[in-house]
Design an enzyme around this catalytic site. Structure first.
Site, short mmCIF file in Angstrom:
data_model
loop_
_atom_site.label_atom_id
_atom_site.label_comp_id
_atom_site.label_asym_id
_atom_site.label_seq_id
_atom_site.Cartn_x
_atom_site.Cartn_y
_atom_site.Cartn_z
N ASP A 185 46.12 25.66 29.66
CA ASP A 185 45.24 25.58 30.83
C ASP A 185 45.98 25.10 32.08
OD1 ASP A 185 42.57 25.78 31.98
OD2 ASP A 185 42.58 23.60 32.08
N SER B 277 37.89 26.76 36.14
CA SER B 277 37.82 27.76 35.09
C SER B 277 36.39 28.12 34.76
CB SER B 277 38.52 27.22 33.83
OG SER B 277 38.29 28.07 32.73
N GLN C 72 42.18 33.81 30.98
CA GLN C 72 41.28 32.88 31.67
C GLN C 72 40.75 33.52 32.95
OE1 GLN C 72 42.58 29.15 33.92
NE2 GLN C 72 41.75 28.24 32.06
#
Length: 237
Positions: A151, A172, A222
């Site tokens: 991430d 996100s 993502q």
């Protein structure tokens, strides 16, 4: 794994697990994390029994310098901060990054030029690993650590062609991971990130975590919200 709202670290989290599917080879579990009576996180996890197959292939790992030949992110920031011509807003931003307690060792393969506001290709490469020793433990632990690592700076790949804008808000919307081969999250892995698309206040990033021996260990994707400040010559209409 969508993230509907921000969590509260002071409040316990209630996890609701649904046995979505239980098969002979594959099983699926759906997890909902709840605080204050509202879901703050949902996750769908798939599990498979280990199986052999002659159908095997993978992309080729990019040819890059070894991590021992590169500077860490901290060393690069220190190098930038020593430049007397560094603009104050960049200095504040770098000091903020430096103050963060990130439990990841990061070595950018092609460090960005912070003095350049020209559009760059939406691709970046990092050597990454967890700080400290995790060891030969349950593979699920390494998967959890890799999820944290994946991430970091991932969605930022979508910003590389748009460095003329100041970011107002970025978060996100969902994060997906596919685990292909065993790995150690406390060993160096090459994180290959690219953004094939951005638009409509959203950006998409795709990534691959490679073991040092060239084995593709993890694939990631993502999507996130990206809002930028309007430039003075842009209409609000």
């Amino acid at each position: 794994c969508p993230f509907p709202v921000l969590g509260d670290p002071k409040v316990p989290v209630l996890y609701q697990v649904e046995r979505t599917r239980t098969g002979k080879s594959f099983s699926v579990r759906s997890v909902k994390a709840i605080q204050h009576g509202k879901p703050i996180f949902t996750c769908q996890a798939s599990f498979q029994l280990s199986q052999e197959s002659p159908v095997q292939h993978q992309f080729t790992m990019p040819a890059v310098p070894h991590p021992e030949e590169l500077l860490t992110q901290e060393e690069l920031i220190q190098k930038f901060l020593q430049n007397p011509n560094l603009a104050e807003r960049y200095r504040k931003h770098l000091n903020k990054i430096q103050a963060e307690d990130v439990p990841i060792d990061i070595k950018p393969v092609n460090p960005p030029d912070i003095f350049c506001s020209e559009p760059q290709e939406p691709k970046q490469l990092f050597w990454v690993r967890a700080r400290g020793y995790i060891g030969e433990t349950d593979m699920k632990v390494h998967c959890c650590v890799a999820a944290y690592i994946s991430d970091y700076a991932f969605l930022g790949t979508a910003l590389l062609p748009h460095q003329q804008y100041r970011i107002k808000f970025m978060v996100s919307l969902d994060h997906s991971m596919w685990f292909h081969a065993p790995f150690r999250a406390d060993h160096w892995m090459l994180y290959e990130c690219e953004s094939p698309w951005a638009g409509g206040c959203r950006g998409l990033a795709q990534g691959r975590l490679w073991r040092r021996d060239g084995v593709l260990a993890v694939t990631c994707a993502q999507e996130g919200v990206i809002r930028v400040e309007q430039m003075p010559n842009q209409s609000n209409l």
